[in-house]
Design a protein around this motif. Structure first.
Motif, mmCIF file in Angstrom:
data_model
loop_
_atom_site.group_PDB
_atom_site.id
_atom_site.type_symbol
_atom_site.label_atom_id
_atom_site.label_comp_id
_atom_site.label_asym_id
_atom_site.label_seq_id
_atom_site.Cartn_x
_atom_site.Cartn_y
_atom_site.Cartn_z
ATOM 1 N N TYR A 2 0.786 -1.114 0.116
ATOM 2 C CA TYR A 2 -0.261 0.064 0.101
ATOM 3 C C TYR A 2 0.927 1.168 -0.215
ATOM 4 C CZ TYR A 2 -4.243 -2.770 1.158
ATOM 5 O OH TYR A 2 -5.076 -3.669 1.193
ATOM 6 N N ALA A 3 0.635 2.205 -0.936
ATOM 7 C CA ALA A 3 1.553 3.480 -0.949
ATOM 8 C C ALA A 3 1.147 4.142 -0.018
ATOM 9 C CB ALA A 3 1.146 3.980 -2.506
ATOM 10 N N GLY A 4 0.000 4.197 0.495
ATOM 11 C CA GLY A 4 -0.159 5.395 1.615
ATOM 12 C C GLY A 4 0.421 5.350 3.073
ATOM 13 N N PRO A 5 0.433 4.089 3.588
ATOM 14 C CA PRO A 5 1.379 4.115 4.659
ATOM 15 C C PRO A 5 2.897 4.068 4.576
ATOM 16 C CG PRO A 5 0.028 2.040 4.617
ATOM 17 C CD PRO A 5 0.031 2.910 3.278
ATOM 18 N N MET A 6 3.584 4.223 3.410
ATOM 19 C CA MET A 6 4.829 4.288 3.231
ATOM 20 C C MET A 6 5.251 5.608 3.051
ATOM 21 S SD MET A 6 5.841 1.124 3.226
ATOM 22 C CE MET A 6 4.541 0.841 4.237
ATOM 23 N N ASP A 7 6.517 5.884 3.141
ATOM 24 C CA ASP A 7 6.950 7.246 3.030
ATOM 25 C C ASP A 7 6.890 7.852 1.653
ATOM 26 O OD1 ASP A 7 7.699 7.206 5.914
ATOM 27 O OD2 ASP A 7 9.607 6.929 5.516
ATOM 28 N N GLU A 47 8.975 8.752 -10.513
ATOM 29 C CA GLU A 47 7.617 9.535 -10.385
ATOM 30 C C GLU A 47 6.980 8.815 -8.795
ATOM 31 O OE1 GLU A 47 3.156 10.434 -12.052
ATOM 32 O OE2 GLU A 47 4.572 9.375 -13.330
ATOM 33 N N GLN A 48 6.896 9.672 -8.099
ATOM 34 C CA GLN A 48 6.168 9.333 -6.587
ATOM 35 C C GLN A 48 4.801 9.117 -6.863
ATOM 36 O OE1 GLN A 48 6.987 11.599 -3.402
ATOM 37 N NE2 GLN A 48 5.523 10.636 -2.160
ATOM 38 N N VAL A 49 4.199 8.007 -6.671
ATOM 39 C CA VAL A 49 2.957 7.480 -6.756
ATOM 40 C C VAL A 49 1.584 8.264 -5.773
ATOM 41 C CG1 VAL A 49 3.794 5.373 -7.746
ATOM 42 C CG2 VAL A 49 2.683 5.328 -5.503
ATOM 43 N N THR A 50 0.683 8.329 -6.287
ATOM 44 C CA THR A 50 -0.435 8.693 -5.475
ATOM 45 C C THR A 50 -1.174 7.240 -4.991
ATOM 46 O OG1 THR A 50 -0.581 10.844 -6.386
ATOM 47 C CG2 THR A 50 -2.753 9.916 -5.090
ATOM 48 N N PRO A 51 -1.486 7.237 -3.800
ATOM 49 C CA PRO A 51 -2.428 5.974 -3.348
ATOM 50 C C PRO A 51 -3.706 6.009 -4.067
ATOM 51 C CG PRO A 51 -1.354 6.926 -1.400
ATOM 52 C CD PRO A 51 -1.129 7.777 -2.691
ATOM 53 N N GLN A 52 -4.158 4.830 -4.580
ATOM 54 C CA GLN A 52 -5.441 4.586 -4.803
ATOM 55 C C GLN A 52 -6.651 4.920 -3.699
ATOM 56 O OE1 GLN A 52 -6.545 0.771 -6.123
ATOM 57 N NE2 GLN A 52 -8.467 1.132 -6.563
ATOM 58 N N PRO A 53 -7.453 5.634 -4.006
ATOM 59 C CA PRO A 53 -8.483 6.062 -2.805
ATOM 60 C C PRO A 53 -8.823 4.891 -1.986
ATOM 61 C CG PRO A 53 -8.981 7.074 -4.958
ATOM 62 C CD PRO A 53 -8.109 5.984 -5.101
ATOM 63 N N GLY A 54 -9.451 5.055 -0.812
ATOM 64 C CA GLY A 54 -9.942 4.015 -0.044
ATOM 65 C C GLY A 54 -8.873 3.551 0.826
ATOM 66 N N ARG A 55 -9.218 2.453 1.674
ATOM 67 C CA ARG A 55 -8.212 1.634 2.454
ATOM 68 C C ARG A 55 -7.859 0.027 1.858
ATOM 69 N NH1 ARG A 55 -4.209 -0.674 4.166
ATOM 70 N NH2 ARG A 55 -4.021 -1.380 6.297
ATOM 71 N N PHE A 56 -9.011 -0.437 1.109
ATOM 72 C CA PHE A 56 -8.911 -1.585 0.742
ATOM 73 C C PHE A 56 -8.057 -2.045 -0.398
ATOM 74 C CE2 PHE A 56 -10.621 -5.527 -1.301
ATOM 75 C CZ PHE A 56 -10.239 -6.400 -0.447
ATOM 76 N N TYR A 57 -8.124 -1.132 -1.514
ATOM 77 C CA TYR A 57 -7.403 -1.277 -2.791
ATOM 78 C C TYR A 57 -6.000 -0.717 -2.821
ATOM 79 C CZ TYR A 57 -12.213 -2.532 -4.329
ATOM 80 O OH TYR A 57 -13.352 -2.965 -4.284
ATOM 81 N N VAL A 117 -5.328 7.206 -15.943
ATOM 82 C CA VAL A 117 -6.244 8.082 -15.818
ATOM 83 C C VAL A 117 -7.437 6.966 -15.367
ATOM 84 C CG1 VAL A 117 -5.583 9.954 -17.221
ATOM 85 C CG2 VAL A 117 -7.252 8.114 -18.235
ATOM 86 N N GLY A 118 -8.555 7.687 -14.704
ATOM 87 C CA GLY A 118 -9.703 7.075 -13.967
ATOM 88 C C GLY A 118 -11.062 7.423 -14.675
ATOM 89 N N PRO A 119 -11.856 7.538 -13.934
ATOM 90 C CA PRO A 119 -11.821 7.635 -12.432
ATOM 91 C C PRO A 119 -11.676 6.193 -11.829
ATOM 92 C CG PRO A 119 -14.063 7.799 -13.101
ATOM 93 C CD PRO A 119 -13.251 7.828 -14.364
ATOM 94 N N PHE A 120 -11.230 6.420 -10.567
ATOM 95 C CA PHE A 120 -10.786 5.178 -9.881
ATOM 96 C C PHE A 120 -11.822 4.666 -8.836
ATOM 97 C CE2 PHE A 120 -6.935 8.020 -10.636
ATOM 98 C CZ PHE A 120 -6.485 6.939 -11.833
ATOM 99 N N LYS A 121 -11.905 3.395 -8.862
ATOM 100 C CA LYS A 121 -12.612 2.628 -7.617
ATOM 101 C C LYS A 121 -11.997 2.907 -6.431
ATOM 102 C CE LYS A 121 -15.319 -1.362 -6.887
ATOM 103 N NZ LYS A 121 -15.751 -2.600 -7.432
ATOM 104 N N GLY A 122 -12.700 2.879 -5.201
ATOM 105 C CA GLY A 122 -12.089 3.100 -3.933
ATOM 106 C C GLY A 122 -12.280 4.038 -2.804
ATOM 107 N N GLY A 123 -12.776 5.158 -3.811
ATOM 108 C CA GLY A 123 -13.155 6.365 -2.851
ATOM 109 C C GLY A 123 -14.639 6.346 -2.438
ATOM 110 N N PRO A 124 -15.251 7.114 -1.765
ATOM 111 C CA PRO A 124 -16.607 7.475 -1.241
ATOM 112 C C PRO A 124 -17.624 6.967 -2.542
ATOM 113 C CG PRO A 124 -15.392 8.781 -0.066
ATOM 114 C CD PRO A 124 -14.282 8.418 -1.238
ATOM 115 N N GLY A 125 -18.390 6.231 -2.446
ATOM 116 C CA GLY A 125 -19.406 6.248 -3.409
ATOM 117 C C GLY A 125 -19.018 5.313 -4.511
ATOM 118 N N THR A 126 -17.874 4.801 -4.567
ATOM 119 C CA THR A 126 -17.475 3.880 -5.808
ATOM 120 C C THR A 126 -17.692 2.402 -5.559
ATOM 121 O OG1 THR A 126 -15.147 3.688 -5.078
ATOM 122 C CG2 THR A 126 -15.737 5.651 -6.329
ATOM 123 N N TRP A 127 -18.143 2.003 -4.628
ATOM 124 C CA TRP A 127 -18.288 0.344 -4.122
ATOM 125 C C TRP A 127 -19.226 -0.078 -5.051
ATOM 126 C CZ3 TRP A 127 -15.348 -2.934 -1.709
ATOM 127 C CH2 TRP A 127 -16.303 -4.077 -1.386
#
Length: 163
Positions: free
Chosen positions: A120-125, A132-142, A151-161
């Protein structure tokens, strides 16, 4: 209704990725940094590409500083890949719980990623694809990694389930 963002030159749309997912070897440089330690430095990753998800990069354990990973009892199930095993990343006093995962016994179609690890990119420094530094996929699961060529939109954020 989800509106696909048209890709520009040199870009990919996650809406052009297949379902079930496709495996794709890549020679791009994959790096993961945590607590000042380069945990991963690999040019032998496999990208998993699935509709609506940015790529997930799986790296061989030989390219991972495995001494900083601790098995976690958590498990999850993917209808395509099988049962995922999770790892905590621990460097000195810092830790990131369930920050990496692997498929130790994947389904036959995903045998090439057996034992490979994803982070998961989010918890890493920082996590990088090439420089290129990545941006984590939205949400905690993916665990997808977003770069400027995706390009997206990407699954994982609020309302995308329920897309």
């Amino acid at each position: 209704m989800v509106k696909r963002i048209p890709p520009g030159p040199g870009q990919e749309s996650v809406w052009d990725y297949p379902r079930p997912p496709r495996l794709e070897p890549t020679s791009r440089r994959i790096r993961v940094i945590f607590a000042g330690i380069t945990l991963v430095d690999s040019r032998h990753a496999i990208r998993v590409l699935e509709t609506s998800h940015p790529p997930v990069y799986y790296v061989p354990p030989a390219d991972v500083q495995m001494e900083f990973l601790r098995p976690n009892l958590a498990r999850s199930f993917c209808e395509f890949k099988g049962i995922a095993t999770y790892y905590d990343v621990v460097v000195g006093e810092r830790s990131a719980v369930q920050a990496a995962w692997s498929y130790l016994e994947p389904t036959p179609d995903f045998a090439p990623i057996r034992g490979y690890l994803a982070f998961y990119a989010g918890p890493m420094d920082a996590c990088y694809v090439d420089d290129e530094q990545v941006t984590p996929q939205p949400g905690r699961f993916y665990g997808g990694w977003i770069t400027s060529d995706i390009v997206g939109p990407f699954k994982g954020g609020p309302g995308t389930w329920g897309w």
